[in-house]
Design a protein around this motif. Structure first.
Motif, PDB file in Angstrom:
ATOM      1  N   GLN A  97       9.550   2.602  -2.322  1.00 40.93           N
ATOM      2  CA  GLN A  97       9.753   1.159  -2.514  1.00 40.93           C
ATOM      3  C   GLN A  97       8.672   0.538  -3.397  1.00 40.93           C
ATOM      4  O   GLN A  97       8.937  -0.422  -4.122  1.00 40.93           O
ATOM      5  N   ASP A  98       7.462   1.074  -3.336  1.00 35.88           N
ATOM      6  CA  ASP A  98       6.350   0.530  -4.123  1.00 35.88           C
ATOM      7  C   ASP A  98       6.165   1.243  -5.462  1.00 35.88           C
ATOM      8  O   ASP A  98       5.314   0.851  -6.254  1.00 35.88           O
ATOM      9  N   ASN A 136       4.835   8.868   1.644  1.00 40.93           N
ATOM     10  CA  ASN A 136       4.118   8.524   0.408  1.00 40.93           C
ATOM     11  C   ASN A 136       3.907   9.689  -0.557  1.00 40.93           C
ATOM     12  O   ASN A 136       3.168   9.557  -1.531  1.00 40.93           O
ATOM     13  N   THR A 174       7.007   2.785  -9.254  1.00 44.93           N
ATOM     14  CA  THR A 174       7.744   2.495 -10.488  1.00 44.93           C
ATOM     15  C   THR A 174       8.358   3.780 -11.021  1.00 44.93           C
ATOM     16  O   THR A 174       7.937   4.885 -10.657  1.00 44.93           O
ATOM     17  N   LYS A 215       2.281   6.870  -2.889  1.00 53.63           N
ATOM     18  CA  LYS A 215       2.811   5.593  -2.408  1.00 53.63           C
ATOM     19  C   LYS A 215       4.283   5.762  -2.043  1.00 53.63           C
ATOM     20  O   LYS A 215       4.897   6.782  -2.366  1.00 53.63           O
ATOM     21  N   SER A 216       4.831   4.770  -1.385  1.00 50.92           N
ATOM     22  CA  SER A 216       6.230   4.832  -0.976  1.00 50.92           C
ATOM     23  C   SER A 216       7.155   4.664  -2.178  1.00 50.92           C
ATOM     24  O   SER A 216       6.747   4.138  -3.224  1.00 50.92           O
TER      25      SER A 216
END
Length: 254
Positions: free
Chosen positions: A102-103, A153, A105, A99-100
């Motif tokens: 920004q997304d 990603n 954790t 995932k990016s």
């Protein structure tokens, strides 16, 4: 001992893909191969059966390489049966988020970094005493071109493998005087691996673009990566350490 015949090789994550291809090739070259696996006991035993059918020696040993106690227990089993490990191929794939940033954790990014390095640390610590005692050793860490060439990603995998590669270079510097070489095999996209089968992430159009970007006109097969590993694992590699072999058909050149 003549050449690498009879040397003990531990291949982590060897029940399928690159690890299985490497285990078979090292066995064909006369090494006694430990096929490490996490949960795929049937697949690991099939690799062992293939090796034995071809006249080689192999054993399957379960261990989660992220757990120090499990790694120590595995190496202890090998030591009791065959003696010290002379060749380490650390190939086990530690799960990661696709995932990016920004997304993502911190648990996803930091967790991958921690698990990647914890596993490399644990297996290296476990096999090092025997290599030091022998005054000979080969360590090969499996990485990816994503450590140097970012792709959408893939920040968790690329960042953790970049750390793994630098870890390998520091080991090469420190362990060279003890007769131990440490090298990296950085694979490009590889067919017939768990990562290649992530169709929700990498569809046929994605694969077509990768092939188009590869001068040799195809993606790697596990056997292509295994060939590079086998060179680094053998006696012929007497004077290469701290290096990175890019097995990607020219997709990335460095």
């Amino acid at each position: 001992m003549t050449g690498t015949t009879g040397r003990v090789a531990l291949v982590t994550g060897a029940s399928s893909g690159i690890g299985a291809a490497t285990a078979r090739l090292l066995a064909a070259r006369g090494m006694r191969v430990v096929v490490n696996y996490l949960s795929s006991s049937k697949a690991a035993e099939e690799v062992v059966a293939d090796i034995e059918a071809a006249g080689g020696q192999a054993m399957a040993v379960q261990a989660d390489v992220r757990e120090v106690a499990a790694v120590d227990n595995m190496v202890g089993q090998v030591q009791a049966a065959w003696g010290g490990v002379g060749v380490l191929v650390h190939n086990a794939l530690i799960p990661y988020a696709v995932k990016s940033f920004q997304d993502m954790t911190w648990e996803e990014l930091g967790g991958k970094l921690d698990a990647e390095m914890h596993a490399a640390f644990a297996v290296t610590k476990a096999v090092l005493p025997a290599m030091t005692e022998q005054g000979w050793g080969r360590m090969i860490f499996i990485s990816t071109g994503l450590s140097r060439r970012p792709r959408e990603n893939m920040i968790a995998l690329g960042t953790s493998k970049a750390a793994l590669e630098q870890f390998g270079r520091y080991l090469a510097q420190e362990l060279g005087p003890q007769g131990i070489t440490v090298n990296i095999v950085a694979a490009g996209p590889v067919e017939d691996t768990r990562m290649a089968r992530m169709t929700d992430v990498f569809d046929e159009e994605h694969k077509r673009r990768q092939v188009a970007a590869t001068p040799l006109g195809r993606l790697a097969h596990p056997a292509d990566v295994a060939q590079a590993v086998a060179f680094y694992a053998g006696e012929d590699n007497a004077f290469m350490t701290g290096t990175t072999a890019a097995v990607n058909g020219g997709m990335t050149m460095y």
